[in-house]
Motif scaffolding. Structure first.
Motif, short mmCIF file in Angstrom:
data_model
loop_
_atom_site.label_atom_id
_atom_site.label_comp_id
_atom_site.label_asym_id
_atom_site.label_seq_id
_atom_site.Cartn_x
_atom_site.Cartn_y
_atom_site.Cartn_z
N ASP A 195 1.02 -1.60 0.02
CA ASP A 195 0.02 -0.26 0.09
C ASP A 195 0.94 1.60 0.31
OD1 ASP A 195 -1.84 -1.92 -0.07
OD2 ASP A 195 -2.89 -1.49 2.45
N MET A 196 1.92 1.21 0.58
CA MET A 196 2.75 2.21 0.11
C MET A 196 3.35 3.32 -1.05
SD MET A 196 5.17 1.56 3.66
CE MET A 196 6.18 3.41 3.89
N ASN A 197 3.18 1.81 -1.92
CA ASN A 197 3.85 2.06 -3.55
C ASN A 197 4.56 2.83 -3.26
OD1 ASN A 197 3.31 2.03 -5.74
ND2 ASN A 197 2.12 3.58 -6.34
N LEU A 198 6.15 1.85 -3.15
CA LEU A 198 7.61 3.48 -2.90
C LEU A 198 8.00 3.46 -4.16
CD1 LEU A 198 8.74 1.49 0.37
CD2 LEU A 198 7.61 3.76 0.38
N GLY A 199 8.22 2.32 -4.98
CA GLY A 199 8.94 1.86 -5.96
C GLY A 199 10.36 2.12 -5.78
N HIS A 200 10.82 1.75 -4.45
CA HIS A 200 11.94 1.61 -3.75
C HIS A 200 11.91 0.74 -2.49
CE1 HIS A 200 11.55 4.62 -1.29
NE2 HIS A 200 11.35 5.88 -2.03
N PRO A 201 13.60 0.12 -2.28
CA PRO A 201 12.94 -0.23 -0.73
C PRO A 201 12.64 0.11 0.00
CG PRO A 201 15.13 -1.21 -2.42
CD PRO A 201 14.54 -0.30 -2.95
N LEU A 202 12.22 -0.30 0.56
CA LEU A 202 11.33 0.28 2.63
C LEU A 202 13.23 0.55 3.41
CD1 LEU A 202 9.29 1.00 4.09
CD2 LEU A 202 10.43 -0.83 5.43
N VAL A 203 12.95 1.97 3.59
CA VAL A 203 14.41 2.00 4.13
C VAL A 203 13.63 3.28 5.83
CG1 VAL A 203 16.09 3.62 3.90
CG2 VAL A 203 15.19 2.73 1.94
N VAL A 204 14.50 2.36 6.97
CA VAL A 204 14.82 2.62 8.15
C VAL A 204 15.54 3.44 8.34
CG1 VAL A 204 13.19 2.27 10.36
CG2 VAL A 204 12.32 0.94 8.35
N ALA A 205 15.64 4.79 8.87
CA ALA A 205 16.80 4.58 8.99
C ALA A 205 17.43 5.60 10.43
CB ALA A 205 17.45 6.26 7.86
N GLY A 206 18.17 5.81 10.51
CA GLY A 206 18.01 7.37 11.86
C GLY A 206 19.11 6.67 13.27
N PRO A 207 19.44 7.16 14.01
CA PRO A 207 20.67 7.24 15.17
C PRO A 207 20.25 5.15 15.89
CG PRO A 207 19.22 8.51 16.03
CD PRO A 207 18.80 8.48 15.06
N CYS A 208 20.61 5.42 16.50
CA CYS A 208 21.17 4.09 17.13
C CYS A 208 20.93 4.39 18.15
CB CYS A 208 22.07 2.87 17.41
SG CYS A 208 22.49 2.57 18.55
N SER A 209 20.83 5.38 18.97
CA SER A 209 20.17 5.82 20.27
C SER A 209 19.97 7.06 20.61
CB SER A 209 21.06 5.48 21.64
OG SER A 209 21.81 4.23 21.15
N ALA A 210 18.62 7.90 20.44
CA ALA A 210 17.64 8.88 20.27
C ALA A 210 19.09 9.63 22.02
CB ALA A 210 16.48 9.30 21.21
N GLU A 211 20.35 10.35 21.81
CA GLU A 211 20.66 11.21 22.31
C GLU A 211 20.48 12.91 23.10
OE1 GLU A 211 24.08 8.99 19.90
OE2 GLU A 211 24.29 11.27 20.38
N LEU A 222 15.19 -1.59 4.28
CA LEU A 222 17.19 -1.67 5.11
C LEU A 222 16.54 -0.87 6.12
CD1 LEU A 222 19.06 -0.56 1.86
CD2 LEU A 222 19.29 -3.57 3.27
N MET A 223 17.21 -1.62 7.34
CA MET A 223 17.02 -0.14 8.25
C MET A 223 18.78 -0.37 8.11
SD MET A 223 16.15 -1.27 12.23
CE MET A 223 14.08 -0.81 12.06
#
Length: 360
Positions: A13-29, A226-227
């Motif tokens: 349903d997201m219809n991204l057209g590319h792989p899903l990407v989850v990104a951000g810091p290992c830890s909230a600092e 990818l994450m």
């Protein structure tokens, strides 16, 4: 698991057209850190912004996360950038707080997946939720344990499910922080093709300069996304500094990754593929035949050792075989890692055969 296609619907349903990407810091600092990284990612292909809020470490005394205050920072991320948010939950209290702060995607970590008690507690707390829930593989290479966690969540009427492949712990020294054991992820895909699978190259590699190669391998194996841990100053991150990349590097990685077609119906391609696969089938049958013959020789050795009351394991002989086979493998383009894994499995089967004969 019935209605497996429902699990995939959230991704389709997201219809991204590319792989899903989850990104951000290992830890909230800090709030500043969380928002700065988010703003650098907001105009990229990142779909979900991740940050660890609770970070229990293997041993106490290290930074273990900022706690619930970090969830308010993630709320600000969504307000200011429009990015959806993601974090790890490890118990009912984490779930309640994450839902209260409208976190969009929750994942269960590798240390939690090993415990059916923890997974069931989380499943009960999430029952019927419309949030996306992803399950990281357990720290040990146990496919049943991984699937069991997914089944518990599915039984709690959670339809937006998926898994994260983050590699497996090992006592052996390898180039990876957690060895990929790709065959387990492939088996999971084969058995449940409609279950979305995300790769976590950050935890597999433990090194930022290896993230691209592992990401490409995952996409070559038809992973759905990818994450990737991302920090504007990774060298000074409060946790897992070596494996985080900068937002600029992440963007370049996403540009350089090659997205493969699942197949190609062109006649010449299909003919060539069929021919090559037929060759592999023949060679695989020959391998099985040779292994069977090898084990018959092992049976003979077992009988001889039984007659002379000799121990099964002969360490010097085994070490010599291993050294020779590594050298032979290198000459044939086989990695040391592969040769070690293959011959350890063969050696164990040989020992099993001999023990059965000696103890008969």
């Amino acid at each position: 698991m019935e209605n497996k296609k429902e699990m995939r619907k959230w991704l389709d349903d997201m219809n991204l057209g590319h792989p899903l990407v989850v990104a951000g810091p290992c830890s909230a600092e800090t709030e500043e850190q969380v928002l700065k990284i988010a703003h650098e990612l907001k105009d990229t292909d990142v779909s979900y912004y991740r940050a660890g809020i609770w970070k229990p470490r293997t041993r106490p005394g290290n930074f273990e996360g900022v706690g619930a205050i970090g969830l308010k920072w993630l709320q600000k991320v969504k307000e200011e950038t429009g990015l959806k948010t993601a974090t790890e939950v490890a118990n009912r209290a984490h779930v309640d707080l994450a839902l209260e702060h409208d976190i969009d995607l929750l994942w269960i970590g590798a240390r939690s997946t090993v415990s059916p008690f923890i997974v069931q507690e989380i499943a009960d707390a999430l029952e019927g939720t419309d949030k996306i829930v992803l399950v990281k593989n357990p720290v040990n290479p146990d496919l049943s344990l991984w699937l069991g966690a997914v089944e518990r969540l599915h039984s709690a009427n959670i339809e937006k499910l998926g898994v994260i492949h983050r590699g497996f712990s090992t006592y052996e020294k390898t180039k990876y922080r957690n060895i990929p054991e790709w065959q387990l992820a492939i088996e999971l895909q084969t058995r449940f093709p409609d279950l979305p699978i995300i790769n976590d190259p950050s935890h597999i590699t433990g090194k930022r300069d290896m993230v691209f190669d592992v990401s490409q391998t995952a996409l070559d194996l038809n992973f759905d996304g990818l994450m990737i841990e991302t920090h504007y100053d990774p060298d000074n991150a409060w946790s897992d500094a070596a494996q985080q990349v900068t937002p600029k590097t992440l963007v370049q990685i996403m540009k350089d990754l090659r997205i493969r077609k699942e197949t190609d119906e062109e006649a010449e391609y299909m003919n060539n593929l069929t021919n090559l696969r037929a060759q592999i089938d023949v060679l695989d049958n020959q391998l099985i035949d040779l292994l069977g013959k090898r084990m018959k020789v092992s049976d003979g050795i077992g009988k001889l050792k039984k007659q002379k009351n000799v121990a099964v394991l002969q360490s010097n002989r085994w070490n010599a075989i291993l050294g020779n086979m590594i050298l032979e493998g290198e000459q044939r383009g086989l990695s040391e890692e592969f040769v070690l894994k293959m011959f350890k499995a063969i050696h164990q089967e040989s020992i099993n055969h001999q023990e059965k004969i000696i103890n008969a």
